[in-house]
Design a protein around this motif. Structure first.
Motif, short mmCIF file in Angstrom:
data_model
loop_
_atom_site.label_atom_id
_atom_site.label_comp_id
_atom_site.label_asym_id
_atom_site.label_seq_id
_atom_site.Cartn_x
_atom_site.Cartn_y
_atom_site.Cartn_z
N GLY A 213 0.77 -1.30 -0.02
CA GLY A 213 -0.07 -0.10 0.07
C GLY A 213 0.84 1.17 0.06
N MET A 214 1.91 1.07 0.79
CA MET A 214 2.70 2.43 0.75
C MET A 214 3.59 2.45 -0.77
SD MET A 214 3.51 4.62 2.70
CE MET A 214 4.61 5.94 2.91
N PHE A 215 3.84 1.46 -1.27
CA PHE A 215 4.73 1.56 -2.44
C PHE A 215 3.71 1.96 -3.24
CE2 PHE A 215 4.97 -0.35 -6.62
CZ PHE A 215 6.27 0.15 -7.01
N SER A 216 2.46 1.65 -3.25
CA SER A 216 1.24 2.26 -4.22
C SER A 216 1.29 3.76 -4.05
CB SER A 216 -0.05 1.36 -3.83
OG SER A 216 -1.03 2.03 -4.62
N GLU A 217 1.31 4.13 -2.94
CA GLU A 217 1.27 5.74 -2.78
C GLU A 217 2.54 6.13 -3.42
OE1 GLU A 217 1.09 7.88 0.73
OE2 GLU A 217 -0.30 6.46 1.59
N VAL A 218 3.77 5.76 -3.18
CA VAL A 218 4.79 6.29 -3.99
C VAL A 218 4.82 6.37 -5.56
CG1 VAL A 218 7.42 6.04 -4.23
CG2 VAL A 218 6.26 5.94 -1.96
N LEU A 219 4.28 4.94 -5.97
CA LEU A 219 4.01 4.71 -7.37
C LEU A 219 3.26 6.03 -7.89
CD1 LEU A 219 3.85 2.85 -9.94
CD2 LEU A 219 1.97 1.96 -8.77
N HIS A 220 2.17 6.05 -7.25
CA HIS A 220 0.92 7.03 -7.75
C HIS A 220 1.66 8.46 -7.61
CE1 HIS A 220 -1.68 3.89 -7.65
NE2 HIS A 220 -2.35 4.35 -8.40
N GLY A 221 2.08 8.84 -6.55
CA GLY A 221 2.89 10.17 -6.53
C GLY A 221 3.80 10.38 -7.71
N LEU A 222 4.91 9.36 -7.78
CA LEU A 222 5.83 9.72 -8.69
C LEU A 222 5.28 9.69 -10.26
CD1 LEU A 222 8.95 7.46 -8.20
CD2 LEU A 222 8.87 10.01 -8.54
N VAL A 223 4.37 8.62 -10.64
CA VAL A 223 3.89 8.56 -12.07
C VAL A 223 3.04 9.79 -12.41
CG1 VAL A 223 2.50 7.29 -13.64
CG2 VAL A 223 4.05 6.24 -12.05
N THR A 224 2.20 10.34 -11.46
CA THR A 224 1.30 11.29 -11.36
C THR A 224 2.13 12.59 -11.86
OG1 THR A 224 -0.38 10.18 -10.24
CG2 THR A 224 -0.66 12.58 -10.73
N ARG A 225 2.79 12.86 -11.07
CA ARG A 225 3.83 14.02 -11.18
C ARG A 225 4.74 13.85 -12.44
NH1 ARG A 225 6.76 16.99 -7.24
NH2 ARG A 225 8.17 18.30 -8.17
N THR A 226 4.86 12.83 -13.08
CA THR A 226 5.94 12.73 -14.11
C THR A 226 4.92 13.22 -15.35
OG1 THR A 226 6.96 10.99 -13.26
CG2 THR A 226 7.40 11.33 -15.67
N GLN A 227 3.74 12.54 -15.36
CA GLN A 227 2.69 12.92 -16.43
C GLN A 227 2.52 14.51 -16.34
OE1 GLN A 227 3.12 10.25 -18.20
NE2 GLN A 227 3.87 9.45 -16.43
#
Ligand SMILES: CCCCCCCCCCCCC/C=C/[C@@H](O)[C@H](COP(=O)(O)O)NC(=O)CCCCCCCCCCCCCCC
Ligand SMILES: Nc1ncnc2c1ncn2[C@@H]1O[C@H](COP(=O)(O)OP(=O)(O)O)[C@@H](O)[C@H]1O
Ligand SMILES: [Ca+2]
Length: 569
Positions: free
Chosen positions: A202-216
């Motif tokens: 779940g914590m990984f998922s947070e970081v994944l969403h933060g990074l991918v959304t920011r990059t886009q």
């Protein structure tokens, strides 16, 4: 054959009370006891060569520094008198299965100059390793798993990062989505070489969403467009396991161990990973790298959220409860099979470090993208390419990776690949409770969980799911997008399928609940990279630890105790 590399430095030094030849080339630091020293210790009986030679790959050296007093005390006074200067090399040593430890070896030298020379030459080699992170942003979930995230980081990880001269800005999260929101908008990502999360999936998922959304957002890509080609993230993600399942860590490293994971970060490993994007029409829902599960796993997750106080044991309790409920759900699954892929979900080709199925995909990615676009364009007018299955399902699982974890060491789809641009869609149709139990049980042993008449598995690049009740409700106003999916005819009667009267389940998305049952999923090939290298095969593990004979082919000459060979590049 591997090209022999020139030696950079070679000396006779003391290691404990033994005289050893120590040699360094660009890839290996190796040391072995000298013949004389061996004979002195063992009379004339011959000792095997390998038993007395050891090596560290240069790219697996954590640090080198002048030995501290406590590295050298308790040593033979004669040795310390003759060889008063010492340096310590910290390097990765493989211990139990896939588990790494930071091991120290201290070499004693007769002169300060020689000692400094060794430190300098090793440091020069380390500075050439440009894939190593120097600065990290770390998020700790203090409530994940057994609530030991903070302790694990402070006791086991931070000291290793300090040793490797990695600076870390640490944020202990104060609420759910703290890490995601910070990454999305606030964090100055230019400062960092990677992001590390301490917690579970779940914590990984947070970081994944933060990074991918920011990059886009930074690159002007609209992630709510299901057809958008997403931009890969620059920063790698490290996972320090401190959660309940930790399947993403287990399936990319082979073990759940904070020290091992920290060492993978330090040596700068890189493992590309596929990411699934889930949409509901033109609304973006979530990304997933491990399991998107509807029915059984969705229900287990929903139920387990109410039992968070139980810690990791909540999954077993909810698992047993949901198993006994034995619900099934009706709906339509449509999918686009991964035609140009060289693997299939039942080929038993496991994804391991340097996986050739993933490499093949990578090398032909550009070529395939063109072909796929052409194909999709031609698909728009009809349903060509898409397969449609209507049925009643106990579980619909999309595994973008094996989803191996301690509960299921082979995982939900043992032959799924980390970076092949596909996900394995597993459909478990309505069956008896006993049959489902047999299927589940096979996740815990080596038997094939797909070898049941009620289970099918497809390797796909996209899929859609439409639960039956929604098909019935919205049959008249099907949107254009849904029509494109070309669903098969739906039933005319409206009955609920689950025994508890619910018409639909939820999707578990890497352990987070999705609030839509009707979803479209698309695999984004190699969207992110982890600080990992994939699971090493047994022989790969041994090779890394072997002493390459080439480093010692020429004995260190001349015979003086401190001879130096400093080779030019
Ligand atoms: C009969 C024993 C059957 C054992 C079957 C085990 C299958 C386990 C597959 C696990 C796949 C895990 C995929 C990853 C999911 C995680 O993203 C996600 C979140 O992780 P986090 O908490 O670290 O953030 N974790 C999960 O969703 C946990 C799933 C765990 C499912 C456990 C199911 C147990 C089933 C027990 C059935 C027992 C029947 C007994 C009859 C009385
Ligand atoms: N400080 C916090 N307080 C409450 N929840 C948090 C906090 N930080 C993160 N979370 C949330 O906790 C959930 C579970 O986190 P995770 O680290 O995966 O643990 P577990 O593996 O036990 O589920 C995630 O949904 C995450 O968003
Ligand atoms: Ca995959």
């Amino acid at each position: 054959m591997e090209k022999e590399q020139p030696r950079l430095l070679c000396s006779r030094l003391f290691l404990k009370n033994r005289l050893v030849e120590v040699a360094l080339n660009r890839s290996v630091l190796a040391w072995k006891e000298t013949e004389k020293s061996r004979r002195r210790r063992s009379g004339f009986s011959s000792l095997s060569d390998t038993a007395h030679s050891q090596a560290a790959q240069v790219y697996e050296i954590v640090a080198v520094h002048e030995a501290e007093d406590n590295d050298t005390k308790r040593k033979d006074k004669r040795v310390t008198g003759l060889y008063p200067h010492a340096f310590t090399v910290a390097y990765v040593k493989r211990t139990a299965q896939h588990q790494w430890r930071c091991s120290d070896v201290t070499f004693r030298c007769a002169s300060q100059t020689l000692c400094e020379q060794w430190i300098q030459v090793i440091n020069e080699q380390l500075s050439l390793l440009t894939n190593r992170p120097k600065s990290l942003l770390v998020y700790i979930n203090p409530y994940g798993g057994k609530r030991r995230g903070k302790h694990i980081y402070e006791q086991k990880v931070a000291p290793l990062f300090r040793r490797a001269c990695i600076s870390a800005d640490v944020i202990v999260t104060e609420r759910a989505n703290h890490a995601r929101d910070h990454l999305k908008t606030e964090a100055n990502l230019d400062k960092y070489d990677g992001v590390v999360c301490v917690g579970g999936d779940g914590m990984f998922s947070e970081v994944l969403h933060g990074l991918v959304t920011r990059t886009q957002a930074d690159r002007g890509v609209d992630q709510s467009d299901p057809d958008a080609e997403l931009v890969p993230c620059d920063l790698r993600i490290g996972i320090i396991p401190a959660g309940s399942t930790d399947c993403i860590c287990f399936a990319t490293v082979g073990t759940i161990d904070p020290v091992t994971s920290a060492l993978h970060v330090i040596v700068g490993d890189s493992q590309p990973m596929d990411v699934c994007s889930a949409h509901h029409n033109d609304t973006f829902l979530k990304y997933s790298v491990s399991l998107l599960g509807y029915g059984f796993y969705g229900d287990v997750l929903t139920d387990s959220e109410r039992k968070r106080w139980l810690g990791p044991a909540r999954y077993d309790l909810s698992g047993a409860k949901i198993f006994l409920n034995h619900n099934h759900y009706e709906g339509t699954v449509s999918f686009l099979p991964a035609e140009h892929n060289i693997g299939n979900p039942r080929d038993k080709l496991l994804c391991r470090s340097g996986c050739h199925v993933c490499l093949h995909k990578h090398s032909s990615k550009e070529k395939q993208r063109g072909m796929l676009e052409e194909k999709e364009a031609s698909d728009k007018g009809d349903s060509g390419g898409w397969s449609v299955i209507h049925g009643k399902f106990v579980a619909i699982n999309a595994a973008s990776m094996s989803c191996a974890c301690p509960r299921s060491p082979q995982g939900l789809s043992p032959s799924a690949h980390l970076a092949d641009g596909t996900t394995d869609l597993i459909l478990v149709r309505e069956c008896s409770r006993l049959d489902f139990f047999k299927h589940l049980l096979r996740h815990t042993n080596k038997d094939d969980q797909f070898d049941h008449p009620f289970v099918e598995v497809h390797r796909v690049t996209k899929f859609r799911f439409q639960p039956r009740h929604q098909q019935l409700v919205s049959l008249e106003d099907l949107s254009e997008t849904q029509k494109k999916a070309d669903f098969s005819p739906v039933c005319s009667c409206q009955t609920t399928c689950s025994s508890d009267g619910r018409a639909h389940s939820s999707w578990s998305c890497d352990g987070e609940i999705l609030h839509h049952a009707a979803i479209q999923v698309s695999v984004q090939c190699r969207l992110i990279r982890l600080f990992a290298r994939g699971i090493e095969e047994q022989q790969q593990q041994q090779q890394q630890q072997q002493q390459p004979s080439c480093v010692f082919e020429d004995p260190c000459a001349p015979r003086a105790p401190q001879s130096i060979t400093h080779c030019a590049d």
